[in-house]
Design a protein around this motif. Structure first.
Motif, PDB file in Angstrom:
ATOM      1  N   GLY A 206      40.247  39.822  31.460  1.00 43.62           N
ATOM      2  CA  GLY A 206      38.929  39.412  31.909  1.00 43.62           C
ATOM      3  C   GLY A 206      38.917  39.016  33.371  1.00 43.62           C
ATOM      4  O   GLY A 206      37.990  39.381  34.128  1.00 43.62           O
ATOM      5  N   ALA A 207      39.940  38.263  33.800  1.00 45.23           N
ATOM      6  CA  ALA A 207      40.016  37.852  35.202  1.00 45.23           C
ATOM      7  C   ALA A 207      40.189  39.062  36.119  1.00 45.23           C
ATOM      8  O   ALA A 207      39.557  39.138  37.188  1.00 45.23           O
ATOM      9  N   MET A 208      41.013  40.009  35.709  1.00 44.65           N
ATOM     10  CA  MET A 208      41.230  41.194  36.532  1.00 44.65           C
ATOM     11  C   MET A 208      39.962  42.026  36.635  1.00 44.65           C
ATOM     12  O   MET A 208      39.640  42.562  37.704  1.00 44.65           O
ATOM     13  N   ALA A 209      39.205  42.142  35.541  1.00 47.16           N
ATOM     14  CA  ALA A 209      37.966  42.917  35.572  1.00 47.16           C
ATOM     15  C   ALA A 209      36.963  42.292  36.533  1.00 47.16           C
ATOM     16  O   ALA A 209      36.325  42.998  37.335  1.00 47.16           O
ATOM     17  N   LEU A 210      36.822  40.969  36.487  1.00 51.28           N
ATOM     18  CA  LEU A 210      35.897  40.300  37.403  1.00 51.28           C
ATOM     19  C   LEU A 210      36.363  40.435  38.846  1.00 51.28           C
ATOM     20  O   LEU A 210      35.562  40.630  39.762  1.00 51.28           O
ATOM     21  N   TRP A 211      37.663  40.302  39.053  1.00 48.45           N
ATOM     22  CA  TRP A 211      38.204  40.381  40.417  1.00 48.45           C
ATOM     23  C   TRP A 211      38.057  41.782  41.000  1.00 48.45           C
ATOM     24  O   TRP A 211      37.842  41.949  42.202  1.00 48.45           O
ATOM     25  N   HIS A 212      38.168  42.795  40.144  1.00 50.81           N
ATOM     26  CA  HIS A 212      38.049  44.184  40.599  1.00 50.81           C
ATOM     27  C   HIS A 212      36.616  44.702  40.554  1.00 50.81           C
ATOM     28  O   HIS A 212      36.391  45.882  40.834  1.00 50.81           O
ATOM     29  N   ALA A 213      35.648  43.842  40.198  1.00 51.81           N
ATOM     30  CA  ALA A 213      34.255  44.281  40.116  1.00 51.81           C
ATOM     31  C   ALA A 213      33.757  44.901  41.420  1.00 51.81           C
ATOM     32  O   ALA A 213      33.059  45.927  41.384  1.00 51.81           O
ATOM     33  N   PRO A 214      34.066  44.336  42.606  1.00 55.26           N
ATOM     34  CA  PRO A 214      33.597  44.997  43.835  1.00 55.26           C
ATOM     35  C   PRO A 214      34.214  46.377  44.043  1.00 55.26           C
ATOM     36  O   PRO A 214      33.572  47.256  44.626  1.00 55.26           O
ATOM     37  N   ILE A 215      35.439  46.575  43.572  1.00 59.19           N
ATOM     38  CA  ILE A 215      36.052  47.911  43.678  1.00 59.19           C
ATOM     39  C   ILE A 215      35.280  48.903  42.826  1.00 59.19           C
ATOM     40  O   ILE A 215      34.919  50.003  43.274  1.00 59.19           O
ATOM     41  N   TYR A 216      35.005  48.529  41.583  1.00 60.22           N
ATOM     42  CA  TYR A 216      34.258  49.422  40.700  1.00 60.22           C
ATOM     43  C   TYR A 216      32.834  49.635  41.219  1.00 60.22           C
ATOM     44  O   TYR A 216      32.294  50.747  41.121  1.00 60.22           O
ATOM     45  N   GLY A 217      32.205  48.582  41.740  1.00 61.96           N
ATOM     46  CA  GLY A 217      30.868  48.733  42.295  1.00 61.96           C
ATOM     47  C   GLY A 217      30.840  49.703  43.465  1.00 61.96           C
ATOM     48  O   GLY A 217      29.952  50.548  43.578  1.00 61.96           O
ATOM     49  N   TRP A 218      31.837  49.587  44.362  1.00 65.16           N
ATOM     50  CA  TRP A 218      31.926  50.498  45.502  1.00 65.16           C
ATOM     51  C   TRP A 218      32.136  51.939  45.044  1.00 65.16           C
ATOM     52  O   TRP A 218      31.511  52.872  45.569  1.00 65.16           O
TER      53      TRP A 218
END
Length: 317
Positions: free
Chosen positions: A193-205
């Motif tokens: 869960g922490a990794m998904a939230l932290w990588h959210a800007p990568i996925y958004g980009w």
């Protein structure tokens, strides 16, 4: 001729009660559609898990000898040696899930324009916002849950296999103190869960690039930050951009957990040290108070908003 004196039968169509009307739940069914159309979301992690399980089975050939040597160590080192293959297997699955999420996002909005299926999906009563959110939910929610389920199943298989080999060689299986799988799974669920939230800007980009680019989405996604990092290094002799990219990739580990020394995040490797409860590695207050987390989420929201506008106006390629 006798005329019928009765009135013609009247047919009334009773409307179903409100409680019987089932909600359409467009977001839920849109996510179901993404999973159905992109089977690599679960097939790729399953293949990686099967390969890791096969490799573990091959490594059990010398397991009795290694376990006898491990039992001569102190309790902390025993746990570190016993849990090492479990931590390694979970880590490889997490990396595989991240790679699957990256390639999924790059093709999520670009693929429907390439094969012109966007014309069909836009004819349905599903908004662009719902469509983009369903695609963002795959790397942020669906993939972490699938990865966690595969990790649990793989760990159970590894435990059963190793216990069977140890028992046939007259050795006792690992105790809960030596291998606290239940606690480890709780830590893994938190980590995913922490990794998904932290990588959210990568996925958004990546989703933004997928909605904008006409071709070569991989190059458009990764070449600009790399070029900027190189130009910064050449012009100013600094590495702020590359440090920011590195921080966005792996910074969640230091922000979401309390390191207990070298080696495993959960178990120290110091001689004579006592085993540490894996749950004590979790540092949720620190993670939630990290500015980088919230800045990244704001950036991700901005990218998703731009992707919604682009999908609304973009035509098939």
């Amino acid at each position: 001729m006798n005329s019928q004196s009765g009135t013609s039968p009247q047919y009334s169509v009773a409307s179903p009660p409100v409680a019987a009307v089932r909600e359409t739940r467009p977001l839920f069914w849109s996510i179901r559609r993404e999973i159905w159309e992109n089977r690599s979301i679960y097939i790729a992690p399953l293949v990686v898990g099967a390969v890791l399980l096969f490799g573990f089975a091959m490594s059990t050939i010398g397991l009795p000898h290694r376990r006898r040597a491990t039992l001569l160590l102190d309790p902390a080192q025993q746990r570190a040696h016993i849990e090492q293959p479990y931590v390694f297997a979970a880590g490889m699955l997490v990396v595989a899930a991240f790679i699957v999420g990256v390639f999924y996002c790059l093709d999520a909005l670009h693929g429907e324009r390439r094969d012109r299926s966007i014309l069909f999906w836009k004819s349905l009563p599903v908004s662009d916002l719902t469509t983009v959110l369903s695609k963002a939910s795959v790397p942020l929610v669906v993939l972490p849950l699938i990865t966690f389920a595969i990790i649990v199943a793989m760990h159970v298989d590894m435990l059963l296999l190793s216990n069977a080999i140890l028992l046939t060689n007259g050795l006792s299986p690992a105790t809960p103190g030596q291998l606290p799988l239940t606690q480890f799974w709780q830590v893994m669920l938190y980590a995913l869960g922490a990794m998904a939230l932290w990588h959210a800007p990568i996925y958004g980009w990546l989703l933004l690039v997928s909605a904008w680019a006409r071709r070569a989405t991989f190059l458009w996604a990764f070449l600009p930050p790399v070029v900027l990092a190189v130009l910064e290094r050449m012009a100013f002799q600094t590495t702020h951009i590359s440090a920011l990219m590195r921080y966005r990739m792996v910074g969640w580990v230091t922000q979401a957990f309390v390191p207990h020394g070298k080696g495993s995040v959960f178990v120290p490797h110091g001689k004579g040290s006592a085993p540490i409860d894996p749950l004590t590695a979790i540092d949720l207050p620190k993670f939630l108070s990290t500015p980088g987390l919230w800045i990244g989420l704001v950036f991700a929201a901005a990218c998703l908003g731009a992707a919604v506008r682009l999908r609304r106006n973009r035509e098939p390629i």
